[in-house]
Design a protein around this motif. Structure first.
Motif, PDB file in Angstrom:
ATOM      1  N   LEU A  34      12.572  54.591 124.629  1.00 15.06           N
ATOM      2  CA  LEU A  34      12.769  53.139 124.625  1.00 15.06           C
ATOM      3  C   LEU A  34      11.538  52.421 124.085  1.00 15.06           C
ATOM      4  CD1 LEU A  34      14.426  50.641 125.334  1.00 15.06           C
ATOM      5  CD2 LEU A  34      13.504  50.775 127.668  1.00 15.06           C
ATOM      6  N   ALA A  35      10.358  52.852 124.500  1.00 15.22           N
ATOM      7  CA  ALA A  35       9.127  52.219 124.021  1.00 15.22           C
ATOM      8  C   ALA A  35       8.987  52.362 122.507  1.00 15.22           C
ATOM      9  CB  ALA A  35       7.922  52.828 124.732  1.00 15.22           C
ATOM     10  N   ASP A  36       9.335  53.530 121.963  1.00 14.20           N
ATOM     11  CA  ASP A  36       9.244  53.720 120.516  1.00 14.20           C
ATOM     12  C   ASP A  36      10.328  52.939 119.782  1.00 14.20           C
ATOM     13  OD1 ASP A  36       6.940  55.305 120.225  1.00 14.20           O
ATOM     14  OD2 ASP A  36       8.033  57.073 120.879  1.00 14.20           O
ATOM     15  N   ALA A  37      11.501  52.802 120.400  1.00 17.42           N
ATOM     16  CA  ALA A  37      12.556  51.985 119.799  1.00 17.42           C
ATOM     17  C   ALA A  37      12.107  50.531 119.711  1.00 17.42           C
ATOM     18  CB  ALA A  37      13.837  52.095 120.622  1.00 17.42           C
ATOM     19  N   ILE A  38      11.424  50.057 120.719  1.00 16.32           N
ATOM     20  CA  ILE A  38      10.897  48.691 120.698  1.00 16.32           C
ATOM     21  C   ILE A  38       9.862  48.535 119.593  1.00 16.32           C
ATOM     22  CG2 ILE A  38       9.469  47.071 122.009  1.00 16.32           C
ATOM     23  CD1 ILE A  38      10.979  47.998 124.515  1.00 16.32           C
ATOM     24  N   ARG A  39       9.054  49.565 119.391  1.00 18.37           N
ATOM     25  CA  ARG A  39       8.082  49.519 118.286  1.00 18.37           C
ATOM     26  C   ARG A  39       8.801  49.353 116.949  1.00 18.37           C
ATOM     27  NH1 ARG A  39       5.658  53.681 121.504  1.00 18.37           N
ATOM     28  NH2 ARG A  39       3.650  53.000 122.357  1.00 18.37           N
ATOM     29  N   LEU A  40       9.904  50.084 116.778  1.00 23.50           N
ATOM     30  CA  LEU A  40      10.667  49.963 115.540  1.00 23.50           C
ATOM     31  C   LEU A  40      11.181  48.540 115.353  1.00 23.50           C
ATOM     32  CD1 LEU A  40      12.808  53.235 115.492  1.00 23.50           C
ATOM     33  CD2 LEU A  40      10.899  52.665 113.994  1.00 23.50           C
ATOM     34  N   LEU A  41      11.741  47.964 116.397  1.00 20.03           N
ATOM     35  CA  LEU A  41      12.252  46.595 116.307  1.00 20.03           C
ATOM     36  C   LEU A  41      11.137  45.610 115.984  1.00 20.03           C
ATOM     37  CD1 LEU A  41      14.801  46.251 119.258  1.00 20.03           C
ATOM     38  CD2 LEU A  41      15.274  45.924 116.833  1.00 20.03           C
ATOM     39  N   ALA A  42       9.977  45.797 116.614  1.00 18.31           N
ATOM     40  CA  ALA A  42       8.871  44.880 116.400  1.00 18.31           C
ATOM     41  C   ALA A  42       8.359  44.936 114.955  1.00 18.31           C
ATOM     42  CB  ALA A  42       7.738  45.204 117.376  1.00 18.31           C
ATOM     43  N   LEU A  43       8.557  46.075 114.295  1.00 15.21           N
ATOM     44  CA  LEU A  43       8.094  46.238 112.915  1.00 15.21           C
ATOM     45  C   LEU A  43       9.098  45.715 111.898  1.00 15.21           C
ATOM     46  CD1 LEU A  43       6.701  49.852 113.291  1.00 15.21           C
ATOM     47  CD2 LEU A  43       5.328  47.831 112.752  1.00 15.21           C
ATOM     48  N   GLU A  44      10.295  45.385 112.345  1.00 15.50           N
ATOM     49  CA  GLU A  44      11.396  45.072 111.431  1.00 15.50           C
ATOM     50  C   GLU A  44      11.050  43.964 110.440  1.00 15.50           C
ATOM     51  OE1 GLU A  44      15.127  43.042 110.217  1.00 15.50           O
ATOM     52  OE2 GLU A  44      13.762  42.304 111.756  1.00 15.50           O
ATOM     53  N   ASP A  45      10.516  42.844 110.928  1.00 15.82           N
ATOM     54  CA  ASP A  45      10.209  41.732 110.027  1.00 15.82           C
ATOM     55  C   ASP A  45       9.128  42.116 109.018  1.00 15.82           C
ATOM     56  OD1 ASP A  45      12.089  40.043 111.061  1.00 15.82           O
ATOM     57  OD2 ASP A  45      10.698  38.938 112.355  1.00 15.82           O
ATOM     58  N   GLY A  46       8.110  42.838 109.498  1.00 13.72           N
ATOM     59  CA  GLY A  46       7.044  43.234 108.586  1.00 13.72           C
ATOM     60  C   GLY A  46       7.531  44.143 107.483  1.00 13.72           C
ATOM     61  N   VAL A  47       8.425  45.068 107.823  1.00 10.86           N
ATOM     62  CA  VAL A  47       8.963  45.993 106.824  1.00 10.86           C
ATOM     63  C   VAL A  47       9.824  45.239 105.816  1.00 10.86           C
ATOM     64  CG1 VAL A  47      10.524  47.951 106.502  1.00 10.86           C
ATOM     65  CG2 VAL A  47       8.842  47.994 108.330  1.00 10.86           C
ATOM     66  N   ARG A  48      10.620  44.277 106.303  1.00 13.36           N
ATOM     67  CA  ARG A  48      11.521  43.550 105.411  1.00 13.36           C
ATOM     68  C   ARG A  48      10.792  42.576 104.508  1.00 13.36           C
ATOM     69  NH1 ARG A  48      14.469  39.795 107.051  1.00 13.36           N
ATOM     70  NH2 ARG A  48      13.666  39.569 109.160  1.00 13.36           N
ATOM     71  N   ILE A  56       5.453  50.224 107.024  1.00 15.40           N
ATOM     72  CA  ILE A  56       6.235  51.440 106.803  1.00 15.40           C
ATOM     73  C   ILE A  56       5.568  52.627 107.499  1.00 15.40           C
ATOM     74  CG2 ILE A  56       6.865  53.149 105.044  1.00 15.40           C
ATOM     75  CD1 ILE A  56       8.767  50.910 105.077  1.00 15.40           C
ATOM     76  N   HIS A  57       4.246  52.706 107.387  1.00 16.86           N
ATOM     77  CA  HIS A  57       3.519  53.801 108.031  1.00 16.86           C
ATOM     78  C   HIS A  57       3.752  53.787 109.535  1.00 16.86           C
ATOM     79  CE1 HIS A  57       0.306  56.552 109.157  1.00 16.86           C
ATOM     80  NE2 HIS A  57      -0.137  55.631 109.990  1.00 16.86           N
ATOM     81  N   ASP A  58       3.637  52.611 110.144  1.00 20.23           N
ATOM     82  CA  ASP A  58       3.805  52.516 111.594  1.00 20.23           C
ATOM     83  C   ASP A  58       5.232  52.859 112.009  1.00 20.23           C
ATOM     84  OD1 ASP A  58       1.175  51.771 111.769  1.00 20.23           O
ATOM     85  OD2 ASP A  58       1.573  49.632 112.042  1.00 20.23           O
ATOM     86  N   MET A  59       6.200  52.506 111.163  1.00 18.38           N
ATOM     87  CA  MET A  59       7.585  52.844 111.475  1.00 18.38           C
ATOM     88  C   MET A  59       7.794  54.358 111.385  1.00 18.38           C
ATOM     89  SD  MET A  59      11.098  51.245 109.905  1.00 18.38           S
ATOM     90  CE  MET A  59      10.889  49.675 110.765  1.00 18.38           C
ATOM     91  N   ARG A  60       7.171  54.982 110.410  1.00 18.00           N
ATOM     92  CA  ARG A  60       7.265  56.437 110.287  1.00 18.00           C
ATOM     93  C   ARG A  60       6.656  57.118 111.507  1.00 18.00           C
ATOM     94  NH1 ARG A  60       4.974  58.623 104.770  1.00 18.00           N
ATOM     95  NH2 ARG A  60       5.686  60.557 105.733  1.00 18.00           N
ATOM     96  N   VAL A  61       5.532  56.591 111.982  1.00 22.97           N
ATOM     97  CA  VAL A  61       4.899  57.171 113.168  1.00 22.97           C
ATOM     98  C   VAL A  61       5.827  57.069 114.370  1.00 22.97           C
ATOM     99  CG1 VAL A  61       3.017  56.890 114.830  1.00 22.97           C
ATOM    100  CG2 VAL A  61       2.534  56.806 112.383  1.00 22.97           C
ATOM    101  N   ALA A  92      16.168  57.745 110.352  1.00 20.77           N
ATOM    102  CA  ALA A  92      15.225  56.636 110.231  1.00 20.77           C
ATOM    103  C   ALA A  92      13.945  57.093 109.544  1.00 20.77           C
ATOM    104  CB  ALA A  92      14.909  56.068 111.612  1.00 20.77           C
ATOM    105  N   GLY A  93      13.488  58.291 109.889  1.00 16.81           N
ATOM    106  CA  GLY A  93      12.297  58.815 109.236  1.00 16.81           C
ATOM    107  C   GLY A  93      12.500  59.047 107.761  1.00 16.81           C
ATOM    108  N   ALA A  94      13.679  59.524 107.384  1.00 16.34           N
ATOM    109  CA  ALA A  94      13.978  59.758 105.970  1.00 16.34           C
ATOM    110  C   ALA A  94      13.970  58.450 105.185  1.00 16.34           C
ATOM    111  CB  ALA A  94      15.337  60.445 105.830  1.00 16.34           C
ATOM    112  N   VAL A  95      14.517  57.408 105.770  1.00 22.22           N
ATOM    113  CA  VAL A  95      14.564  56.114 105.089  1.00 22.22           C
ATOM    114  C   VAL A  95      13.168  55.548 104.905  1.00 22.22           C
ATOM    115  CG1 VAL A  95      15.354  53.728 105.271  1.00 22.22           C
ATOM    116  CG2 VAL A  95      16.892  55.582 105.846  1.00 22.22           C
ATOM    117  N   THR A  96      12.351  55.603 105.944  1.00 21.46           N
ATOM    118  CA  THR A  96      11.014  55.048 105.826  1.00 21.46           C
ATOM    119  C   THR A  96      10.145  55.872 104.884  1.00 21.46           C
ATOM    120  OG1 THR A  96      10.398  56.212 107.861  1.00 21.46           O
ATOM    121  CG2 THR A  96      11.031  53.914 108.066  1.00 21.46           C
TER     122      THR A  96
END
Length: 245
Positions: A34-48, A56-61, A92-96
């Motif tokens: 759950l904590a890592d899923a929240i990290r993904l959501l928090a990165l969404e605007d920055g990635v877009r 992108i790096h942080d999303m891959r991590v 998700a990792g493949a996309v990033t």
């Protein structure tokens, strides 16, 4: 005026809780996912919206952490649930990774609002360009369904290990064993590093991966390991840097 619906990130954050020594190991794993899923959501605007590759790096991590956690604790979950969660993390990792190679940020969010279980799908698409074929994975209905199930996995209150005493299924029982196993994987390289040995690139790379897995395993359970874990992680990072990142 009708109040606006809460942002999915807010709903997910409200569900966060720290890992306790008496949690079952399966409950602890869901908290970490759950904590890592929240990290993904928090990165969404920055990635877009940004061309900064750090997003992108942080999303891959974050996706790599989820995959490693599911490999580490997979035996404590129903095989079907574990496979679905692994499939989403891998996708998700493949996309990033593809986005990182192409240099093309994700352009348009299609988050659909809070899920009935306080979740959101990690569902994105891109404009045409070198990234477009891989971006289709984000827009694919199958991926949307899998992503939704990943969130359900993280928030599922049904604990298959509950009431399992006297089996050792709690964090305080399992984590010392897990960490010693990860440390043993690193120490297994000892015979390859002597005064006369010259390890090749593949060996050094494998050792770096072993150190990374040890670091992740330690970081996952920082809530119960205390401040000493931070110093240990710092030392591991220094070794990883020496080995090449």
């Amino acid at each position: 005026m009708k109040p606006s619906a809460p942002h999915p990130l807010d709903a997910l954050t409200a569900a966060l809780s720290t890992i306790e020594p008496t949690d079952t190991i399966s409950t602890a794993g869901r908290k970490i996912i759950l904590a890592d899923a929240i990290r993904l959501l928090a990165l969404e605007d920055g990635v877009r919206l940004s061309d900064d590759p750090e997003f992108i790096h942080d999303m891959r991590v974050a996706t790599r952490r989820m995959r490693t956690l599911l490999q580490l604790l997979g035996q404590y979950y129903h095989p079907k649930a574990r496979q679905e969660a692994c499939a989403v993390a891998a996708l998700a990792g493949a996309v990033t990774r593809q986005s990182s190679r192409s240099g093309c940020p994700l352009r348009r969010s299609v988050f659909t609002g809070p899920h009935r279980a306080a979740s959101s799908d990690f569902h994105r698409e891109s404009t045409a360009g070198p990234y477009a074929p891989q971006a289709g994975l984000w827009a694919d209905k199958k991926f949307k369904t899998l992503a939704d199930r990943l969130m359900q996995f993280a928030l599922d209150p049904d604990d298959l290990l509950a009431n399992s005493a006297p089996l050792p299924v709690e964090v305080r029982h399992i984590v010392p064993i897990l960490l010693h196993q990860q440390l043993a994987a690193v120490r297994g390289f000892d015979p390859l590093f002597t005064d006369d040995a010259h390890p090749d690139y593949q060996t050094l790379h494998a050792l770096r991966i072993a150190f990374k897995q040890l670091r992740y395993a330690t970081a996952y359970f920082g809530d119960v390991l205390g401040a000493s874990a931070d110093a240990f992680i710092t030392e591991i990072k220094a070794v990883q840097d020496h080995l090449g990142g």
